[in-house]
Design an enzyme around this catalytic site. Structure first.
Site, mmCIF file in Angstrom:
data_model
loop_
_atom_site.group_PDB
_atom_site.id
_atom_site.type_symbol
_atom_site.label_atom_id
_atom_site.label_comp_id
_atom_site.label_asym_id
_atom_site.label_seq_id
_atom_site.Cartn_x
_atom_site.Cartn_y
_atom_site.Cartn_z
ATOM 1 N N GLU A 46 0.767 -1.288 0.014
ATOM 2 C CA GLU A 46 -0.068 0.193 0.019
ATOM 3 C C GLU A 46 0.767 1.169 -0.122
ATOM 4 O O GLU A 46 0.604 2.047 -0.700
ATOM 5 C CB GLU A 46 -0.958 -0.099 1.204
ATOM 6 C CG GLU A 46 -1.822 -1.133 1.138
ATOM 7 C CD GLU A 46 -1.560 -2.297 2.146
ATOM 8 O OE1 GLU A 46 -2.501 -3.051 2.736
ATOM 9 O OE2 GLU A 46 -0.341 -2.536 2.084
ATOM 10 N N CYS A 79 -0.658 1.289 7.037
ATOM 11 C CA CYS A 79 -0.924 1.251 6.016
ATOM 12 C C CYS A 79 -2.399 1.730 6.016
ATOM 13 O O CYS A 79 -2.906 2.662 4.975
ATOM 14 C CB CYS A 79 -1.112 0.137 5.043
ATOM 15 S SG CYS A 79 0.561 -0.550 4.798
#
Length: 143
Positions: A46, A79
């Site tokens: 991510e 993330c």
């Protein structure tokens, strides 16, 4: 999601103790960033995809094979936090994090930040990615 699964598949066995995760950011029908967990497990998929997308991540949908992390042992932004701060408006997840420590934390953080979250999308196609990260009786499906 199939593109994210393919990205993760290519990293199987290369991410150390971390699972291989694929992430695709899409905005207006165009992929604006994509990545897989790097060799050795860092950086996460991510964070790499967000770096590639830059400002184009605002308003995007994130397709990710495993629930974004909700906390980091290093103390860095998770993330889930990074996706919310970047302005991603929707996160579509194939598999929940099987870790009893982390499961649900990422989706909880995203939801609290106002990000729409969908879990279990193409879970049966992605579950092979996390066979070594969960008990044999547990699948990827969202409860």
């Amino acid at each position: 999601m199939r593109r994210a699964i393919g990205l993760a598949r290519a990293q199987l066995g290369r991410t150390g103790d971390n699972p291989a995760v694929g992430c695709v950011l899409e905005s207006g029908g165009v992929v604006v960033g994509e990545a897989a967990t790097a060799d050795g497990g860092r950086p996460h998929a991510e964070e790499q995809a967000l770096e590639i997308a830059g400002a184009r991540a605002r308003g995007a949908t994130c397709y990710v094979t495993l629930e974004p992390c909700g906390a980091r042992s290093s103390g860095q932004a998770s993330c889930a936090e990074r996706l919310a701060v970047a302005g991603v408006t929707r996160v579509v997840i194939a598999c929940e994090d099987p870790s009893t420590f982390a499961s649900g934390q990422g989706t909880e953080r995203l939801g609290a930040a106002g990000v729409a979250v969908e879990s279990g999308f193409l879970a049966q196609e992605a579950e092979f990615l996390y066979d070594s990260y969960r008990p044999a009786t547990q699948g990827c499906e969202h409860p």
